[in-house]
Structures are given as structure tokens and as C-alpha cells.
Design an enzyme around this catalytic site. Structure first.
Site, PDB file in Angstrom:
ATOM      1  N   CYS A   1       8.721   7.163  -1.835  1.00 14.85           N
ATOM      2  CA  CYS A   1       8.458   6.048  -1.534  1.00 14.85           C
ATOM      3  C   CYS A   1       9.023   5.381  -0.141  1.00 14.85           C
ATOM      4  O   CYS A   1       8.385   4.112   0.175  1.00 14.85           O
ATOM      5  CB  CYS A   1       8.562   5.085  -2.567  1.00 14.85           C
ATOM      6  SG  CYS A   1       7.913   5.604  -4.304  1.00 14.85           S
TER       7      CYS A   1
ATOM      8  N   HIS B   1       1.381  -0.712  -3.549  1.00 16.37           N
ATOM      9  CA  HIS B   1       2.144   0.307  -3.179  1.00 16.37           C
ATOM     10  C   HIS B   1       1.752   1.719  -2.932  1.00 16.37           C
ATOM     11  O   HIS B   1       2.002   2.459  -3.912  1.00 16.37           O
ATOM     12  CB  HIS B   1       3.421   0.103  -4.385  1.00 16.37           C
ATOM     13  CG  HIS B   1       4.663   1.124  -3.969  1.00 16.37           C
ATOM     14  ND1 HIS B   1       4.939   1.471  -2.842  1.00 16.37           N
ATOM     15  CD2 HIS B   1       5.444   1.852  -4.967  1.00 16.37           C
ATOM     16  CE1 HIS B   1       6.099   2.317  -2.823  1.00 16.37           C
ATOM     17  NE2 HIS B   1       6.450   2.633  -4.063  1.00 16.37           N
TER      18      HIS B   1
END
Lengths: 138, 391
Positions: free
Chosen positions: B86, B331
Site C-alpha cells: 500500500c 484505497h
């Protein structure tokens, strides 16, 4: 660092002591830092003098959660925790027999499945003996 | 050493886009970033490309950057494919900053793109689970949500946070998201709705968590004497720090986010008290509260008070996640770090529309990726400054 070159392959290193029902990791003979699974060079001090050794049976459950999103082979809710086994060894594991609202931190004891193929292979249960409540030095 | 400026930023909206491929998502972000800088594709001298999951989800394991860049005619130049879970987007950005500062090139593009909706949630969850050491975690069911839940539960046990704080910060996240045209979730939500949503990993409920997302984001980093910097109020990169997590947690070790932030603050010659706006890695909205403390926005144990004071709202002293953050903006993992950079640049220029957080001079972006034994596997912190005074 020549010892690191001669280390047994990861796949050949013991992770569990079946008879004792314990995790087997490494312990740095220079600074005492423990790891699970074992490593060949200490991340804390850089020494290559690491011994294979069992980790304590009792650790400190630092935090936990009940998970409600299913994953293969895991009926919900299942409970996960982060357990400090002392000297730098912190592991994630399943928890059994712990109340969802148990107050933390609390002592937990490792349980190892006799079946080497079971998932999870190990889990933790509340430690009832007050003698081991610190979860260290056992 | 030339300074690094951000001359152009652009995003593809975050959300669910069944008719858009990785090439389409990346194309829109890249073209918007270049147009924002007033430059064409031939001005790009190097590309740092971030994607986390296309190998597992689309089968494009190798040369992911080159495959999307050819769509917009960017070839021949060096393309460096970056993966850091991420935190891949900010890792790519950090490399672009390094390249420009080192004089390797004068204009480097950082782009992140991800497509997580593939019609099979289990497959996407399996792909996400590889953000850990699967040799150790396989079969444990250690989902991102569970990791965050455990971090937050620990702060609740210490008395620093209450369930109400978790709800309040999530209300803020969704409110900010409702003002952001790039956001995946653009509906304000009440604390009662959030509390009543499905349990995910106690104490987290569905509306506290970021969801699957498709999207892309890009930033063009240039030398501070490049012609493109004159087009907008100039934004300089003052601090760029990248760290990886550690395995051995000792009692008094600071969290790796704190260590990373200290490096960025030192490089920028600034401290948390100098910041005017921040984007932090709230993959679960209550995670924002952990970062208040880890980034030094408040003393340890005071995150709840900082939230309660209103300081981190749009009109507050240090607005946090004006974009809606990961929870509400969305996200798409490899793009997130660059979406944070886009938001900070828009905020510093005064281009953030309804979610504009005052007149900020100094902004911070913090991005985390994967995990090891309780700590993120990768963390970056960037500090950006608006050079001209506000008039």
C-alpha cells in the site's frame, strides 16, 4: 558472518518442538534477542551467533480482535491476537477460550496441534496460573 | 543539488469502474498530471510506476509500468517498476524525488494504478493477504482490517481512545469524502449509521474500513528551475523519507512511522507544529487517531482530545485527511500514496474546492504498506511546502 552462509535452509529448520508443544526460534547469544521463526543474523545487534531454542510457553497477549469476515477454513467469528513472548519475539496467533471483552494485557499459553498439517498449527489460550502472569522468563 | 518541485498532479477518480482497464485508469491520471504541468509526454525523462496487485489480479506480473505507459506514448525512457504494497505510490514518488535531486533527470513521472474489483472478492482478499510474510502468516486469516483492529484495540485498552472517538473520526472521514469529487464514497454518514454497519474486526465496522477500489494517481516531479514550475504557485518537496518495518519489537521502540516522520521533519527543518495540513494512511478511519500521536501532531495519549477539539477538521488548526482519506476517498493500493501527494498539492495551491483547508503552507503525506511483526513493512513520509506567500 560466515556462519550465515552455512545455516541450514529455512525449509530444514525446526519451527516446532512437538514433544514440548513449543515454538522453536532463534536466540542471539550476543544480545539475547529472540525470533520466530529462526533467523541467521540478529536484526538488533548484527551478530551471527544465534542458537536455535524454544520460545516460552507463556506470553503476554498485547491486543486481540474478533474477525467477522470469513476466510477459507475459518468460520467467523475467529479471534486473533498479538503475543509478546519476550526478548523481542512478537507473534500473531489464533486465540481460543478468551472472552471477547477480556481485559488486556493478559497471560496466554501456547497450544500446538499434534497434526502437522492442521491450520492453524498453534494457538493460544488464557493462562490460568497466576504464577506465570508476567509471561516472561519461563 | 537541485531542489525537487511538484509541477503537475492528476488522478483518475477512485471507485468501481468495470469498463476501465489498468491502461484506462493510468492514462487519465498521467494525462491530467502532464496537462496540469503544461507539458507533453516527451518532457518525461523517467517514470517510476507503482502497482501492487496486477500480477495476481490481472496476470500482468512483469513490466506493468511499460504496459500502461505505451497507451500514452511514453517509451524509450527508463521505467522503474515499484512495488511496496500500500506504500508503493509514495515509494515511486520518493524515487522520482531522488532522481531529480541527484541530477539524473529534470522531469520524472511517478504514477500509481490499481484495479481491485475483479468480480471475485475472495481473489482480491487473497491478493491483499500477500502484503505479509506468507511463509509465516498463511492460513491465519490475518486481514488488514484485523491488523488495524488490534492496533486500535490496544490504544482503547490503555484508555487513550473510546468507541465514540472511533465513530467521530469516521464521521469526519465520510464528511470530507462527500466534498471530494475524486472520492469513492461521497455520502456523509452519521455515527449511528457507522455503529450499526456490519462488524468487520472488533472494534471496526464496515463503514470505518476502506473498500476495494479502482483508480490511479500521478505526479510530475521536476527540478526547481524547470520551466514548468512557473505555471502554478510553486510546491517544493522539503522532506522525503522512506523506511521499512522491523521485526524485533522492544518495549520502548518508537513506532516506525515516528522514526520515518522524524527523518522527514529533520530534512525539512520543520516539526509537527509547523504543519498546516496532513494526509495520513487511514486504511481504517480510526487509524488516523494512531497517526496523530505517531506523527507528533499531539502528545501520546491525546489523540482523542485532538479530535474532540476540532483541530483536525477542515476549519481546524491542522486539518487531517481533507480528501476523506483512504476510508472515504478510496484505497486502490498502488495508487494511494500518489493520491495523497495530489491532495496535498491541491491544498497548498488552494485548488481543493469545497474541501479546501484554509491557506496551508506546509503539508505532510504519510503512507504505509504491508506488515511484519506488528509494524508496517514500508512507511514513507513526505513534507511539501508552498513557496509563494498567500495573497
Amino acid at each position: 558472518m560466515n556462519r550465515a552462509l552455512q545455516a541450514a535452509p529455512c525449509t530444514a529448520r525446526q519451527r516446532f518442538d512437538e514433544a514440548a508443544g513449543l515454538l522453536v526460534g532463534s536466540c542471539c547469544t550476543n544480545c539475547g534477542t529472540r525470533s520466530w521463526p529462526s533467523r541467521v543474523i540478529c536484526a538488533r545487534c548484527g551478530s551471527d551467533r544465534l542458537d536455535q531454542s524454544t520460545l516460552p510457553a507463556v506470553g503476554t497477549l498485547q491486543t486481540c480482535t474478533s474477525v467477522w469476515v470469513s476466510r477459507p477454513g475459518l468460520p467467523v467469528p475467529y479471534m486473533l491476537g498479538q503475543i509478546d513472548l519476550g526478548a523481542g519475539a512478537v507473534v500473531f496467533g489464533h486465540l481460543r477460550g478468551l472472552a471477547a471483552d477480556a481485559s488486556l494485557p493478559t497471560a496466554v499459553r501456547i497450544r500446538l496441534s499434534a497434526d502437522a498439517t492442521s491450520i492453524p498449527r498453534f494457538w493460544f489460550e488464557p493462562e490460568t496460573s497466576s504464577r506465570a502472569a508476567t509471561g516472561r522468563g519461563e | 543539488m537541485p531542489g525537487a518541485a511538484v509541477a503537475g498532479v492528476g488522478m483518475h477518480e477512485f471507485g468501481r469502474f468495470p469498463d476501465r482497464s489498468l491502461k484506462d485508469l493510468a492514462r487519465v491520471a498521467i494525462v491530467r498530471a502532464l496537462a496540469d504541468a503544461g507539458l507533453g509526454t516527451k518532457a518525461v525523462e523517467a517514470v517510476y510506476s507503482s502497482n501492487a496487485l496486477a500480477g495476481l489480479l490481472q496476470g500482468q506480473e512483469q513490466i506493468r509500468g511499460q504496459t500502461v505507459l505505451r497507451e500514452v506514448g511514453i517509451d524509450r525512457v527508463p521505467v522503474i517498476n515499484v512495488e511496496n504494497a500500500c506504500a508503493g505510490g509514495s515509494t515511486a514518488f520518493a524515487q522520482a524525488v531522488l532522481a531529480v535531486r541527484a541530477g539524473y533527470c529534470r522531469a520524472a513521472l511517478a504514477v500509481g494504478f490499481e484495479k481491485m474489483f475483479v468480480g471475485d472478492t475472495a481473489r482480491s482478499l487473497n491478493a491483499l493477504a500477500t502484503a505479509a510474510d506468507i511463509d509465516i502468516t498463511a492460513g491465519l486469516g490475518l486481514q488488514f482490517t484485523a491488523i488495524y483492529a488490534m492496533r486500535i484495540r490496544r490504544r482503547m485498552e490503555s484508555g487513550a481512545l473510546t468507541r465514540q472517538h472511533l465513530l467521530d473520526v469516521t464521521v469526519k472521514s465520510h464528511y470530507h469524502g462527500s466534498l471530494n469529487p475524486y472520492a469513492q464514497h461521497r455520502k456523509a454518514m452519521s455515527a449511528a449509521e457507522i455503529a450499526a454497519s456490519a462488524p468487520i474486526a472488533d472494534p471496526l465496522t464496515l463503514y470505518m474500513c476502506s473498500s476495494m477500489s479502482d483508480g490511479a494517481a500521478a505526479a510530475l516531479v521536476v527540478a526547481d528551475d524547470h520551466e514548468a514550475v512557473a505555471r502554478h504557485p510553486q510546491v517544493m518537496v522539503r522532506g522525503s523519507a522512506l523506511t521499512s518495518g522491523y521485526s524485533h519489537v522492544q518495549q520502548n521502540d518508537p513506532p516506525i512511522v515516528t522514526e520515518c516522520a522524524q527523518r522527514a521533519y529533520e530534512e525539512a527543518g520543520a516539526g509537527p507544529g509547523d504543519l498546516d495540513v496532513a494526509e495520513v494512511h487511514d486504511a481504517m478511519a480510526p487509524g488516523e487517531l494512531l497517526y496523530y500521536e505517531q506523527l507528533g501532531l499531539c502528545p501520546e495519549g491525546a489523540a482523542g482530545q485532538l479530535l474532540d477539539s476540532g483541530a483536525t477538521g477542515l476549519a481546524g488548526r491542522i486539518p487531517v485527511n481533507p480528501s476523506g482519506g483512504l476510508c472515504s476517498r478510496g484505497h486502490p493500493v498502488g495508487a494511494t500514496g500518489l493520491a495523497q501527494v495530489c491532495e496535498i498539492v491541491w491544498q497548498l495551491r488552494g485548488e481543493a474546492g469545497q474541501r479546501q483547508a484554509g491557506r496551508p503552507r506546509l503539508g505532510l503525506a504519510q503512507n504505509s504498506g504491508g506488515w511484519l511483526d506488528g509494524e508496517p513493512a514500508a512507511v514513507s513520509v513526505h513534507i511539501l511546502e508552498r513557496v509563494p506567500p498567500w495573497t
